[in-house]
Each structure stands twice: as structure tokens, then as C-alpha cells.
Design a protein around this motif. Sequence first.
Motif, PDB file in Angstrom:
ATOM      1  N   MET B   1       0.825  -1.195   0.000  1.00  0.00           N
ATOM      2  CA  MET B   1       0.000   0.000   0.000  1.00  0.00           C
ATOM      3  C   MET B   1       0.860   1.246   0.000  1.00  0.00           C
ATOM      4  SD  MET B   1      -3.067  -0.569  -0.386  1.00  0.00           S
ATOM      5  CE  MET B   1      -4.222   0.655   0.195  1.00  0.00           C
ATOM      6  N   ARG B   2       1.945   1.181   0.733  1.00  0.00           N
ATOM      7  CA  ARG B   2       2.843   2.326   0.811  1.00  0.00           C
ATOM      8  C   ARG B   2       3.396   2.649  -0.577  1.00  0.00           C
ATOM      9  NH1 ARG B   2       5.357   5.569   3.821  1.00  0.00           N
ATOM     10  NH2 ARG B   2       7.425   6.259   3.248  1.00  0.00           N
ATOM     11  N   ASN B   3       3.705   1.574  -1.280  1.00  0.00           N
ATOM     12  CA  ASN B   3       4.206   1.702  -2.635  1.00  0.00           C
ATOM     13  C   ASN B   3       3.218   2.464  -3.520  1.00  0.00           C
ATOM     14  OD1 ASN B   3       6.308   1.285  -4.261  1.00  0.00           O
ATOM     15  ND2 ASN B   3       5.793  -0.810  -4.838  1.00  0.00           N
ATOM     16  N   ASN B   4       1.951   2.131  -3.318  1.00  0.00           N
ATOM     17  CA  ASN B   4       0.884   2.752  -4.078  1.00  0.00           C
ATOM     18  C   ASN B   4       0.881   4.267  -3.878  1.00  0.00           C
ATOM     19  OD1 ASN B   4      -1.297   2.839  -5.701  1.00  0.00           O
ATOM     20  ND2 ASN B   4      -2.783   2.298  -4.118  1.00  0.00           N
ATOM     21  N   THR B   5       1.070   4.682  -2.620  1.00  0.00           N
ATOM     22  CA  THR B   5       1.098   6.109  -2.313  1.00  0.00           C
ATOM     23  C   THR B   5       2.244   6.793  -3.037  1.00  0.00           C
ATOM     24  OG1 THR B   5       0.407   5.436  -0.135  1.00  0.00           O
ATOM     25  CG2 THR B   5       0.977   7.734  -0.409  1.00  0.00           C
ATOM     26  N   THR B   6       3.406   6.122  -3.051  1.00  0.00           N
ATOM     27  CA  THR B   6       4.567   6.713  -3.717  1.00  0.00           C
ATOM     28  C   THR B   6       4.294   6.934  -5.190  1.00  0.00           C
ATOM     29  OG1 THR B   6       5.849   5.372  -2.199  1.00  0.00           O
ATOM     30  CG2 THR B   6       7.062   6.501  -3.904  1.00  0.00           C
ATOM     31  N   VAL B   7       3.684   5.935  -5.812  1.00  0.00           N
ATOM     32  CA  VAL B   7       3.383   6.057  -7.238  1.00  0.00           C
ATOM     33  C   VAL B   7       2.410   7.201  -7.479  1.00  0.00           C
ATOM     34  CG1 VAL B   7       2.288   4.918  -9.197  1.00  0.00           C
ATOM     35  CG2 VAL B   7       3.825   3.634  -7.717  1.00  0.00           C
ATOM     36  N   GLN B   8       1.389   7.261  -6.643  1.00  0.00           N
ATOM     37  CA  GLN B   8       0.421   8.364  -6.761  1.00  0.00           C
ATOM     38  C   GLN B   8       1.100   9.713  -6.645  1.00  0.00           C
ATOM     39  OE1 GLN B   8      -2.570   8.032  -3.797  1.00  0.00           O
ATOM     40  NE2 GLN B   8      -3.790   6.536  -4.908  1.00  0.00           N
ATOM     41  N   LYS B   9       2.021   9.767  -5.682  1.00  0.00           N
ATOM     42  CA  LYS B   9       2.699  11.028  -5.421  1.00  0.00           C
ATOM     43  C   LYS B   9       3.527  11.445  -6.640  1.00  0.00           C
ATOM     44  CE  LYS B   9       3.936  12.369  -0.970  1.00  0.00           C
ATOM     45  NZ  LYS B   9       4.705  12.224   0.246  1.00  0.00           N
ATOM     46  N   ILE B  10       4.275  10.468  -7.185  1.00  0.00           N
ATOM     47  CA  ILE B  10       5.125  10.780  -8.339  1.00  0.00           C
ATOM     48  C   ILE B  10       4.267  11.250  -9.508  1.00  0.00           C
ATOM     49  CG2 ILE B  10       6.676   9.781 -10.064  1.00  0.00           C
ATOM     50  CD1 ILE B  10       7.800   8.046  -7.825  1.00  0.00           C
ATOM     51  N   ALA B  11       3.134  10.563  -9.713  1.00  0.00           N
ATOM     52  CA  ALA B  11       2.247  10.953 -10.807  1.00  0.00           C
ATOM     53  C   ALA B  11       1.727  12.369 -10.601  1.00  0.00           C
ATOM     54  CB  ALA B  11       1.086   9.965 -10.905  1.00  0.00           C
ATOM     55  N   LEU B  12       1.350  12.653  -9.364  1.00  0.00           N
ATOM     56  CA  LEU B  12       0.808  13.973  -9.063  1.00  0.00           C
ATOM     57  C   LEU B  12       1.879  15.049  -9.268  1.00  0.00           C
ATOM     58  CD1 LEU B  12      -1.871  15.133  -8.180  1.00  0.00           C
ATOM     59  CD2 LEU B  12      -1.085  15.085  -5.827  1.00  0.00           C
ATOM     60  N   ILE B  13       3.109  14.749  -8.855  1.00  0.00           N
ATOM     61  CA  ILE B  13       4.214  15.705  -9.048  1.00  0.00           C
ATOM     62  C   ILE B  13       4.385  15.989 -10.540  1.00  0.00           C
ATOM     63  CG2 ILE B  13       6.727  15.998  -8.898  1.00  0.00           C
ATOM     64  CD1 ILE B  13       6.642  14.548  -6.244  1.00  0.00           C
ATOM     65  N   GLY B  14       4.334  14.918 -11.358  1.00  0.00           N
ATOM     66  CA  GLY B  14       4.489  15.098 -12.802  1.00  0.00           C
ATOM     67  C   GLY B  14       3.415  15.995 -13.375  1.00  0.00           C
ATOM     68  N   VAL B  15       2.165  15.701 -13.013  1.00  0.00           N
ATOM     69  CA  VAL B  15       1.043  16.474 -13.555  1.00  0.00           C
ATOM     70  C   VAL B  15       1.140  17.929 -13.123  1.00  0.00           C
ATOM     71  CG1 VAL B  15      -1.455  16.781 -13.435  1.00  0.00           C
ATOM     72  CG2 VAL B  15      -0.500  14.507 -13.706  1.00  0.00           C
ATOM     73  N   LEU B  16       1.426  18.124 -11.835  1.00  0.00           N
ATOM     74  CA  LEU B  16       1.476  19.492 -11.324  1.00  0.00           C
ATOM     75  C   LEU B  16       2.646  20.275 -11.929  1.00  0.00           C
ATOM     76  CD1 LEU B  16       0.533  18.973  -7.579  1.00  0.00           C
ATOM     77  CD2 LEU B  16      -0.827  20.028  -9.363  1.00  0.00           C
ATOM     78  N   THR B  17       3.777  19.585 -12.151  1.00  0.00           N
ATOM     79  CA  THR B  17       4.912  20.272 -12.768  1.00  0.00           C
ATOM     80  C   THR B  17       4.560  20.730 -14.178  1.00  0.00           C
ATOM     81  OG1 THR B  17       6.407  18.865 -11.520  1.00  0.00           O
ATOM     82  CG2 THR B  17       7.356  20.090 -13.334  1.00  0.00           C
ATOM     83  N   ALA B  18       3.910  19.833 -14.929  1.00  0.00           N
ATOM     84  CA  ALA B  18       3.498  20.202 -16.290  1.00  0.00           C
ATOM     85  C   ALA B  18       2.553  21.395 -16.244  1.00  0.00           C
ATOM     86  CB  ALA B  18       2.831  19.016 -16.962  1.00  0.00           C
ATOM     87  N   LEU B  19       1.619  21.341 -15.307  1.00  0.00           N
ATOM     88  CA  LEU B  19       0.639  22.417 -15.181  1.00  0.00           C
ATOM     89  C   LEU B  19       1.328  23.737 -14.856  1.00  0.00           C
ATOM     90  CD1 LEU B  19      -2.394  22.869 -15.176  1.00  0.00           C
ATOM     91  CD2 LEU B  19      -2.412  22.415 -12.743  1.00  0.00           C
ATOM     92  N   SER B  20       2.272  23.693 -13.905  1.00  0.00           N
ATOM     93  CA  SER B  20       2.892  24.951 -13.490  1.00  0.00           C
ATOM     94  C   SER B  20       3.802  25.494 -14.594  1.00  0.00           C
ATOM     95  CB  SER B  20       3.648  24.767 -12.168  1.00  0.00           C
ATOM     96  OG  SER B  20       4.992  24.509 -12.364  1.00  0.00           O
ATOM     97  N   LEU B  21       4.430  24.591 -15.347  1.00  0.00           N
ATOM     98  CA  LEU B  21       5.264  25.040 -16.468  1.00  0.00           C
ATOM     99  C   LEU B  21       4.394  25.717 -17.530  1.00  0.00           C
ATOM    100  CD1 LEU B  21       8.226  24.963 -17.244  1.00  0.00           C
ATOM    101  CD2 LEU B  21       7.779  22.890 -18.528  1.00  0.00           C
ATOM    102  N   GLY B  22       3.222  25.126 -17.773  1.00  0.00           N
ATOM    103  CA  GLY B  22       2.293  25.714 -18.741  1.00  0.00           C
ATOM    104  C   GLY B  22       1.836  27.088 -18.310  1.00  0.00           C
ATOM    105  N   ILE B  23       1.441  27.199 -17.040  1.00  0.00           N
ATOM    106  CA  ILE B  23       0.974  28.491 -16.525  1.00  0.00           C
ATOM    107  C   ILE B  23       2.082  29.523 -16.608  1.00  0.00           C
ATOM    108  CG2 ILE B  23       0.256  29.676 -14.421  1.00  0.00           C
ATOM    109  CD1 ILE B  23      -1.293  27.197 -13.649  1.00  0.00           C
TER     110      ILE B  23
END
Lengths: 123, 176
Positions: B1-23
Motif C-alpha cells: 500500500m505504501r508503494n501505491n502512495t509513492t506512485v500516486q505522489k510521483i504521478a501527481l508531481i508530474g502532472v502538477l509540474t506540467a501544469l505549473s510550467l504551462g501556466i
Amino acid sequence: MKKNLKWAAIFGSVLLVCLGVIIFGQFSHGTTSAEIYVDGKLYKVIDDLERQKFQSLRVETEHGYNIICYELGKIWVSESDCANQTCKKYGKASLVGETIICAPHKLVIKIVGTDYDKADVTT
Amino acid sequence: MRNNTTVQKIALIGVLTALSLGIYAVEAQIPVSNIGGIKLGLANVVTLCAMMFAGRLAACCVLGIRIVLAAAFYGTFVSFMFSLVGGVLACAVMCLLIGLFDRKQLWVVSVFGAIAHNTGQLIVAAVISGTGSVLSLAPYLAISAILTGILTGLTAQRLWFSPLKRFRITQTRDGK
């Protein structure tokens, strides 16, 4: 809610103090002049900025050039070969304390107030 | 389960980075001609969201990657120095303060972050230009920091108190 109000009051008063400093700066002097610094050293002073007719000035620095224009109390950078063009984007500066910075060329244009006494001596 | 959180976190970091770069890219195209080259700093909304949704470390990652990529795509060494010092200072201040305020006071954290950001940029300007004379911009920058900080902070706050909240990653979810 109370906390929000407390912080709004704090930031509001900081805002007012800063506005006060700016407004006080505009009226506590006779005329304005523009100081141009290149590489940290004073390069040129344009006195009596309000009474200047349109003029442009080419400043060569070791990193590139800037063309500075001034007219009736306003000064701006009209052209520069620097990479980020922040100095051009700044627009026209006219208030005392306003500072245009062209960081790649180490060029600073600053508007300062001249004292009444000093202005009297020179005129 | 912990692993799952890490993956979610990495995905979220990726999405948010793309979003902030776009903005960031869109914001850089707005031809503002006003005092001090003041920017709204809308990309800060994303940093704040990352801090709330995925923690401090994720916010630092989003900000760091965004600064490096923005410099690589649009910037120069000088603009990189400006955004790096401003960003690091703002991020440090917001990381320290976010634990002290609850979510309804997020805008206060944002204002302090904006002030730290502008302070950092002013320091870089003073160092690069070699004169302390740029300090006369300080009152103008303080006003802009407070106004833009409130705006970005309230925007981030609005996003937190919205259905988007379910995307947040909490340590409690992995059964700890």
C-alpha cells in the motif's frame, strides 16, 4: 475568521506604510533626475527629468547595448540586445524610487528626487 | 500500500509540474508594462496546491523541476538565477509556515511566500547590478507581493475547498 481579520489588518497596515513611503517620496523633493549605473558605477545623471525634451541615449556596456529614451519626466528602455528583455517590458518609469534593471548588462536606471536647496543652487 | 502512495505522489508531481510550467509559459507571454515588471506569479498556485495535496517535499520537487525546465526552455542564466533564488526562498518560507496555519489561512502563507520571493529577486538584482540602489524598489515590491500573494493564496485555498480535494495524498490512506 478572527485570524483572517488579524492578518488582513497586519498586511493592510504594511501596505499603507509602503504606499505612504512612496507617496512621501514623490512630494519631498523639487525635481526628479535619473541616474544611470553601469556595472555598479554611476554612468550618467539626467537632471531635471520633467523638463527634458524627447531624447534617446545609446549606452554601450561590455555585454551589449541599451537604448534609453527620456521625455517629460519619463524614462524607458526602447531597445536592448539582452536575452530576457525585462528592461523593455518594464515600460516607462516616472515615480521616484522606480528602478529599471537590465540584469544581463548590469545596467540600472533609477529615478531620484533632487532637493529644493540643490535645485536652487544650480539654477 | 505504501508503494501505491509513492506512485500516486510521483504521478501527481508530474502532472502538477506540467501544469505549473504551462501556466508559467502563458504568463510570460502577457505583455505587462507596469511598475517593476510585476508578475502575478500564478505558477505559485500550483506550488501551494502541491504542498497541500502531496506534502512539502512534493512542492519542492514541483518548484525545482519547473525552475530548471523553464530556464532551459525560455530563460537565460540571469533569469534562472532570479527565479532560483526567489523560488528557493519562497519555498523555504512556505514550508516553514504551512504547518503553523490552518487551511483557511493559506493566503497568509502565500503572502509570506510572495514577500520572500520578491526579497530574493531584489537581492539577486542588487548582487548582479553591483549597486545597492535597486533597494529603492522595495516598497513597490512589498505592495505587489502582498496583493499578488493574496490573489494566488485565495485561488489555491479555493482549490483546496473544492471537489479536487479528493486527489490529495495522505499518509493515513495507506493504513498507517
